[in-house]
Each structure stands twice: as structure tokens, then as C-alpha cells.
Design a protein around this motif. Structure first.
Motif, PDB file in Angstrom:
ATOM      1  N   ARG A 140       0.836  -1.208   0.000  1.00 32.21           N
ATOM      2  CA  ARG A 140       0.000   0.000   0.000  1.00 32.21           C
ATOM      3  C   ARG A 140       0.867   1.254   0.000  1.00 32.21           C
ATOM      4  NH1 ARG A 140      -5.328   1.142   3.756  1.00 32.21           N
ATOM      5  NH2 ARG A 140      -5.425   3.401   3.491  1.00 32.21           N
ATOM      6  N   ASP A 141       0.664   2.085  -1.016  1.00 39.13           N
ATOM      7  CA  ASP A 141       1.412   3.328  -1.148  1.00 39.13           C
ATOM      8  C   ASP A 141       0.441   4.463  -1.449  1.00 39.13           C
ATOM      9  OD1 ASP A 141       3.827   4.808  -1.206  1.00 39.13           O
ATOM     10  OD2 ASP A 141       3.853   4.758  -3.393  1.00 39.13           O
ATOM     11  N   PHE A 142      -0.757   4.362  -0.918  1.00 35.79           N
ATOM     12  CA  PHE A 142      -1.773   5.397  -1.126  1.00 35.79           C
ATOM     13  C   PHE A 142      -2.372   5.771   0.230  1.00 35.79           C
ATOM     14  CE2 PHE A 142      -4.041   1.365  -1.324  1.00 35.79           C
ATOM     15  CZ  PHE A 142      -5.172   1.591  -0.547  1.00 35.79           C
ATOM     16  N   GLU A 143      -2.954   6.961   0.270  1.00 32.85           N
ATOM     17  CA  GLU A 143      -3.622   7.430   1.490  1.00 32.85           C
ATOM     18  C   GLU A 143      -5.119   7.497   1.235  1.00 32.85           C
ATOM     19  OE1 GLU A 143      -2.262   7.827   4.354  1.00 32.85           O
ATOM     20  OE2 GLU A 143      -0.232   7.452   3.616  1.00 32.85           O
ATOM     21  N   ASP A 144      -5.882   6.781   2.055  1.00 30.02           N
ATOM     22  CA  ASP A 144      -7.344   6.813   1.966  1.00 30.02           C
ATOM     23  C   ASP A 144      -7.887   6.471   3.353  1.00 30.02           C
ATOM     24  OD1 ASP A 144     -10.055   6.461   1.559  1.00 30.02           O
ATOM     25  OD2 ASP A 144      -9.787   5.605  -0.442  1.00 30.02           O
TER      26      ASP A 144
ATOM     27  N   ALA B 102       4.738  -4.540  -6.203  1.00 30.26           N
ATOM     28  CA  ALA B 102       3.783  -3.677  -6.898  1.00 30.26           C
ATOM     29  C   ALA B 102       3.243  -2.639  -5.921  1.00 30.26           C
ATOM     30  CB  ALA B 102       2.650  -4.509  -7.481  1.00 30.26           C
ATOM     31  N   PHE B 103       3.653  -1.381  -6.102  1.00 25.58           N
ATOM     32  CA  PHE B 103       3.220  -0.307  -5.227  1.00 25.58           C
ATOM     33  C   PHE B 103       1.878   0.229  -5.721  1.00 25.58           C
ATOM     34  CE2 PHE B 103       7.288  -0.813  -3.662  1.00 25.58           C
ATOM     35  CZ  PHE B 103       7.666   0.122  -2.707  1.00 25.58           C
ATOM     36  N   ASN B 104       0.838   0.014  -4.927  1.00 27.22           N
ATOM     37  CA  ASN B 104      -0.482   0.530  -5.255  1.00 27.22           C
ATOM     38  C   ASN B 104      -0.535   1.982  -4.798  1.00 27.22           C
ATOM     39  OD1 ASN B 104      -3.151   0.911  -5.868  1.00 27.22           O
ATOM     40  ND2 ASN B 104      -3.963  -0.425  -4.278  1.00 27.22           N
ATOM     41  N   THR B 105      -0.443   2.899  -5.742  1.00 27.04           N
ATOM     42  CA  THR B 105      -0.314   4.312  -5.407  1.00 27.04           C
ATOM     43  C   THR B 105      -1.428   5.121  -6.061  1.00 27.04           C
ATOM     44  OG1 THR B 105       1.302   6.122  -5.311  1.00 27.04           O
ATOM     45  CG2 THR B 105       1.191   4.857  -7.371  1.00 27.04           C
ATOM     46  N   ASP B 106      -1.437   6.405  -5.815  1.00 24.60           N
ATOM     47  CA  ASP B 106      -2.418   7.285  -6.459  1.00 24.60           C
ATOM     48  C   ASP B 106      -2.040   7.472  -7.920  1.00 24.60           C
ATOM     49  OD1 ASP B 106      -3.810   7.764  -4.020  1.00 24.60           O
ATOM     50  OD2 ASP B 106      -2.239   9.167  -3.438  1.00 24.60           O
ATOM     51  N   ALA B 107      -3.043   7.516  -8.777  1.00 27.84           N
ATOM     52  CA  ALA B 107      -2.795   7.611 -10.221  1.00 27.84           C
ATOM     53  C   ALA B 107      -1.930   8.807 -10.573  1.00 27.84           C
ATOM     54  CB  ALA B 107      -4.127   7.685 -10.965  1.00 27.84           C
ATOM     55  N   SER B 108      -2.066   9.904  -9.827  1.00 29.51           N
ATOM     56  CA  SER B 108      -1.310  11.122 -10.129  1.00 29.51           C
ATOM     57  C   SER B 108       0.177  10.964  -9.870  1.00 29.51           C
ATOM     58  CB  SER B 108      -1.845  12.283  -9.282  1.00 29.51           C
ATOM     59  OG  SER B 108      -1.712  11.985  -7.902  1.00 29.51           O
ATOM     60  N   LYS B 109       0.549   9.942  -9.087  1.00 29.56           N
ATOM     61  CA  LYS B 109       1.958   9.747  -8.732  1.00 29.56           C
ATOM     62  C   LYS B 109       2.691   8.802  -9.676  1.00 29.56           C
ATOM     63  CE  LYS B 109       1.275  10.478  -3.762  1.00 29.56           C
ATOM     64  NZ  LYS B 109       1.431   9.842  -2.431  1.00 29.56           N
ATOM     65  N   ILE B 110       1.940   8.072 -10.517  1.00 28.28           N
ATOM     66  CA  ILE B 110       2.587   7.115 -11.416  1.00 28.28           C
ATOM     67  C   ILE B 110       3.481   7.879 -12.402  1.00 28.28           C
ATOM     68  CG2 ILE B 110       2.228   5.386 -13.227  1.00 28.28           C
ATOM     69  CD1 ILE B 110      -0.335   4.614 -11.847  1.00 28.28           C
ATOM     70  N   GLY B 111       4.738   7.499 -12.452  1.00 28.84           N
ATOM     71  CA  GLY B 111       5.665   8.155 -13.364  1.00 28.84           C
ATOM     72  C   GLY B 111       6.318   9.401 -12.806  1.00 28.84           C
ATOM     73  N   ALA B 112       5.920   9.805 -11.585  1.00 23.23           N
ATOM     74  CA  ALA B 112       6.522  10.993 -10.979  1.00 23.23           C
ATOM     75  C   ALA B 112       8.000  10.735 -10.709  1.00 23.23           C
ATOM     76  CB  ALA B 112       5.799  11.334  -9.674  1.00 23.23           C
ATOM     77  N   SER B 113       8.783  11.802 -10.706  1.00 17.89           N
ATOM     78  CA  SER B 113      10.235  11.659 -10.590  1.00 17.89           C
ATOM     79  C   SER B 113      10.644  10.953  -9.303  1.00 17.89           C
ATOM     80  CB  SER B 113      10.903  13.031 -10.656  1.00 17.89           C
ATOM     81  OG  SER B 113      10.409  13.877  -9.626  1.00 17.89           O
ATOM     82  N   ASP B 114       9.920  11.188  -8.191  1.00 15.15           N
ATOM     83  CA  ASP B 114      10.317  10.563  -6.929  1.00 15.15           C
ATOM     84  C   ASP B 114      10.071   9.059  -6.961  1.00 15.15           C
ATOM     85  OD1 ASP B 114       7.445  10.807  -4.772  1.00 15.15           O
ATOM     86  OD2 ASP B 114       7.525  10.993  -6.959  1.00 15.15           O
ATOM     87  N   LYS B 115       9.212   8.596  -7.868  1.00 11.03           N
ATOM     88  CA  LYS B 115       8.937   7.169  -7.965  1.00 11.03           C
ATOM     89  C   LYS B 115       9.967   6.448  -8.818  1.00 11.03           C
ATOM     90  CE  LYS B 115       5.275   7.201  -5.445  1.00 11.03           C
ATOM     91  NZ  LYS B 115       5.362   6.616  -4.097  1.00 11.03           N
TER      92      LYS B 115
ATOM     93  N   PHE C  31       1.517   1.224  -9.789  1.00 10.61           N
ATOM     94  CA  PHE C  31       0.235   1.149 -10.491  1.00 10.61           C
ATOM     95  C   PHE C  31      -0.843   1.737  -9.594  1.00 10.61           C
ATOM     96  CE2 PHE C  31      -0.140  -2.314  -7.602  1.00 10.61           C
ATOM     97  CZ  PHE C  31      -1.498  -2.523  -7.420  1.00 10.61           C
ATOM     98  N   SER C  32      -2.017   1.972 -10.183  1.00  6.84           N
ATOM     99  CA  SER C  32      -3.183   2.414  -9.417  1.00  6.84           C
ATOM    100  C   SER C  32      -4.300   1.413  -9.638  1.00  6.84           C
ATOM    101  CB  SER C  32      -3.631   3.809  -9.858  1.00  6.84           C
ATOM    102  OG  SER C  32      -4.876   4.129  -9.266  1.00  6.84           O
ATOM    103  N   ALA C  33      -4.615   0.637  -8.605  1.00  9.26           N
ATOM    104  CA  ALA C  33      -5.691  -0.348  -8.724  1.00  9.26           C
ATOM    105  C   ALA C  33      -7.039   0.338  -8.931  1.00  9.26           C
ATOM    106  CB  ALA C  33      -5.748  -1.228  -7.474  1.00  9.26           C
ATOM    107  N   LYS C  34      -7.165   1.567  -8.409  1.00  7.09           N
ATOM    108  CA  LYS C  34      -8.434   2.293  -8.507  1.00  7.09           C
ATOM    109  C   LYS C  34      -8.721   2.741  -9.933  1.00  7.09           C
ATOM    110  CE  LYS C  34      -9.558   4.932  -5.104  1.00  7.09           C
ATOM    111  NZ  LYS C  34      -9.610   6.048  -4.128  1.00  7.09           N
ATOM    112  N   THR C  35      -7.682   3.175 -10.673  1.00  7.03           N
ATOM    113  CA  THR C  35      -7.893   3.705 -12.016  1.00  7.03           C
ATOM    114  C   THR C  35      -7.390   2.801 -13.132  1.00  7.03           C
ATOM    115  OG1 THR C  35      -5.785   4.873 -12.070  1.00  7.03           O
ATOM    116  CG2 THR C  35      -7.617   6.031 -11.054  1.00  7.03           C
ATOM    117  N   GLY C  36      -6.612   1.808 -12.753  1.00  7.95           N
ATOM    118  CA  GLY C  36      -6.054   0.911 -13.775  1.00  7.95           C
ATOM    119  C   GLY C  36      -4.764   1.419 -14.381  1.00  7.95           C
ATOM    120  N   GLY C  37      -4.243   2.521 -13.858  1.00 11.29           N
ATOM    121  CA  GLY C  37      -3.009   3.078 -14.398  1.00 11.29           C
ATOM    122  C   GLY C  37      -1.805   2.186 -14.139  1.00 11.29           C
TER     123      GLY C  37
END
Length: 344
Positions: free
Chosen positions: A117-121, A214-227, A239-245
């Protein structure tokens, strides 16, 4: 080739959501409570391969192939089976949570896809989950503890047999390394020993299976430089399980981690990808299509897919000397388009 990827992780990290996103349908129950998954969910997912579309379209437009097709031939990609396994918690190796039931399902997996888990909810319960590093450590510890248990049982069963001193010595060394937390490295020498190879296959160590984090993260963070920074957990996919990204990358990474490649066939009936291990020979590849092809192999006609679609037809490619004739020991390359010549 049977490929099975076991999706594992702590409860409520997004395993079933990932599984459903991969299948593009709601097959697995997704619920905001631990152990919503009890029996494993199983689904077959195609490995994305844009080469097949290009080959199919090329074949349709190629007038010299002897067929007048209104539509491209059907596309048959290679596939991987994914298994959504119940959430694991600390103490699973001694029966906590679903314990041994969970671990037994991993035994049959070719590779482990470890979801962290790499998302906040705040609405999704953090059941035993703290952060990716600690979550991964829990799972790795439980897999190792279960391996130690299996190893000790096997060692007890053979150490009094004087004819199995070599095997007992090898297992004692492994037991010492596992118990101390030392990373295991089964050398080619050991794996090549027939007696030891049989034992290793029987034990089927969970902690030695190929693994992707597999880091389940927020879609906006996929591909971000810190990742993109190097992480102690390797290999890592976001990846984002919520959006399929990020799902296509995830599937392709599974394929590559297992050292798999695809060779291709194209014709009026279909454009198809076939899976072989990297380093497979032409004769072995023929056997993937049909066992009789391997037994009666004569030779193979081979051309790289990009070279093929740069020509007007198979006949054009042949006249330009681009199609090679290869024997049984030819090492297959990813993207080879092949026609096998088979005897009776």
C-alpha cells in the motif's frame, strides 16, 4: 507453458482491486474489511503486444500472400494466469489469519506479485499495514518462516538415512542460513546436482520464487520523478488499482522478470504470440506449438517482425534474402516471426 502469478500482500492493500482491473471486470470481491478474499480468484490475462496488431494488418494488406482478406486475421496474444490470494498477516506461518491456507496457494505460483500500500485513503482500513517497507518485511518474514518449517521437516526425515548424507549436509547449511536471516543463493553447482535438485523441487521454497513489488499508489503519482528513484525493494512497479493506471507495464514486467520472450506466427488463420524461456532453441519453440513439431522438427524459417513488415509479402522478404533458414539449435529471439518445417 503454464505461468501463474500469485498476487499477495497484507489485507486491504488493493490485491482484489488489482485483480479486477487486470481482468477488466468485477470477479473478485472488493470489501473494506480484512480477509474478504478466502478462496483464491483465478483469471487469465493477455500480455499486451502491439506487434501482433502490426503483423495482422501487414498480412491483410500484403497482396502477394495469396489471400484476399477483408479483415485482419484474429489476434491471439500470449497469456498469464493471475491468482488473487487471501491477505497475509504477521504470524501466518503459525496459523494467524488464514495462515497455512494462504501459504499453500503460493506454492503453486510461478512468481509472486507482492502488492504494498502506497496510497492514502482514510476510508480504507489499514489492517496491519504501516508503510511499503514494513509491509514487505512482514510478508518476506512469513514466507521465510514457512520455508524453514518445511526444511526442518524434510531434514528430520532424511538425516538418519546414511545414504542421504549429501542431501542432509546441504539442507543443514540452508537451515543455518535461513535461520540467521542470511539471503539464500542456490548456486548452479547445487541446483545441477541431481539429488539436491529433486529436494529443492520438492521443497519449492516460497522465499526463493521470483518476485515483483507492486506499489499501489495514487494515479497522479505514477511516473513521478520521486517514484523513479532506486528503492531497496526490487524490482518495483507502480500502479493504481483504482484507475487501472500502470497495468500494461505491470504485466510486461512480470513477463520479463520470468525471463520469457515471445516468438510470433502470422497467417490467414491468426497472428499469434508464443511464450518460451529466454535461450530456448528453435526445436524447443516448435514444441510449444505442438509436441509433434518438436519431435519431427526439420528446420525453421525465421525473420524479425520489423524486417517482415517493411516488405510487401513473405515472397518479397524471401526474394530480398531476409528470411533465414535455421536449424534445431538456433536460439530464439524475442520478436522472431517463424515458420516451422516439420517431417512426418
Amino acid at each position: 507453458m503454464s505461468l501463474k502469478i500469485g498476487i499477495v500482500g497484507l489485507p486491504n492493500v488493493g490485491k482484489s482491486s488489482l485483480f479486477n482491473a487486470l481482468l477488466k471486470r468485477e470477479q473478485a470481491l472488493v470489501a473494506n474489511y480484512p480477509f474478504a478474499t478466502i478462496e483464491p480468484n483465478i483469471g487469465v490475462i493477455s500480455v499486451p503486444d502491439e506487434r501482433l496488431d502490426k503483423l495482422a494488418n501487414w498480412f491483410t494488406l500484403s497482396q502477394s500472400n495469396g489471400f484476399n482478406l477483408e479483415n485482419p486475421p484474429p489476434i491471439v496474444p500470449t497469456a498469464i494466469t493471475f491468482v488473487d490470494i487471501a491477505g497475509l498477516v504477521k504470524g501466518a506461518s503459525v496459523g494467524e489469519g488464514l495462515g497455512n491456507q494462504f501459504l499453500s496457494h503460493i506454492k503453486s505460483a510461478t512468481m509472486i506479485l507482492e502488492v504494498v500500500r502506497d496510497f492514502e485513503d482514510p476510508e480504507i482500513i489499514r489492517e496491519h499495514s504501516k508503510n511499503p517497507d514494513e509491509d514487505a518485511e512482514i510478508i518476506e518474514t512469513e514466507l521465510r518462516l514457512k520455508d524453514i518449517e518445511s526444511l526442518e521437516k524434510k531434514l528430520d526425515s532424511i538425516k538418519k538415512d546414511s545414504s542421504k548424507k549429501e542431501e542432509a549436509g546441504f539442507l543443514s547449511l540452508l537451515q543455518e542460513k535461513m535461520s540467521s536471516g542470511e539471503e539464500l543463493d542456490i548456486s548452479e553447482r547445487d541446483a545441477g546436482n541431481e539429488k539436491i535438485s529433486v529436494i529443492l523441487k520438492e521443497l519449492n521454497f516460497l522465499s526463493l520464487k521470483p518476485k515483483i513489488y507492486a506499489f499501489n499508489t495514487d494515479a497522479s503519482k505514477i511516473g513521478a520523478s520521486d517514484k523513479k528513484k532506486t528503492h531497496r525493494l526490487k524490482p518495483v512497479i507502480y500502479f493504481s488499482a483504482k484507475t487501472g493506471g500502470g497495468l500494461d507495464d505491470l504485466i510486461k514486467t512480470c513477463y520479463k522478470t520470468l525471463n520469457l520472450i515471445s516468438f510470433l506466427t502470422v497467417g490467414r488463420v491468426e497472428a499469434r504470440a508464443w511464450t518460451v524461456k529466454q535461450g530456448a532453441s528453435a526445436k524447443e519453440a516448435a514444441g510449444v506449438i505442438h509436441s509433434d513439431f518438436e519431435k519431427n522438427f526439420i528446420r525453421a524459417k525465421v525473420i524479425g517482425w520489423q524486417k517482415l513488415i517493411s516488405t510487401g509479402s513473405f515472397a518479397d522478404a524471401s526474394s530480398k534474402g531476409l528470411i533465414r533458414t535455421e536449424g534445431k539449435n538456433y536460439v530464439m529471439q524475442d520478436g522472431d516471426v517463424v515458420e516451422f518445417l516439420i517431417g512426418k
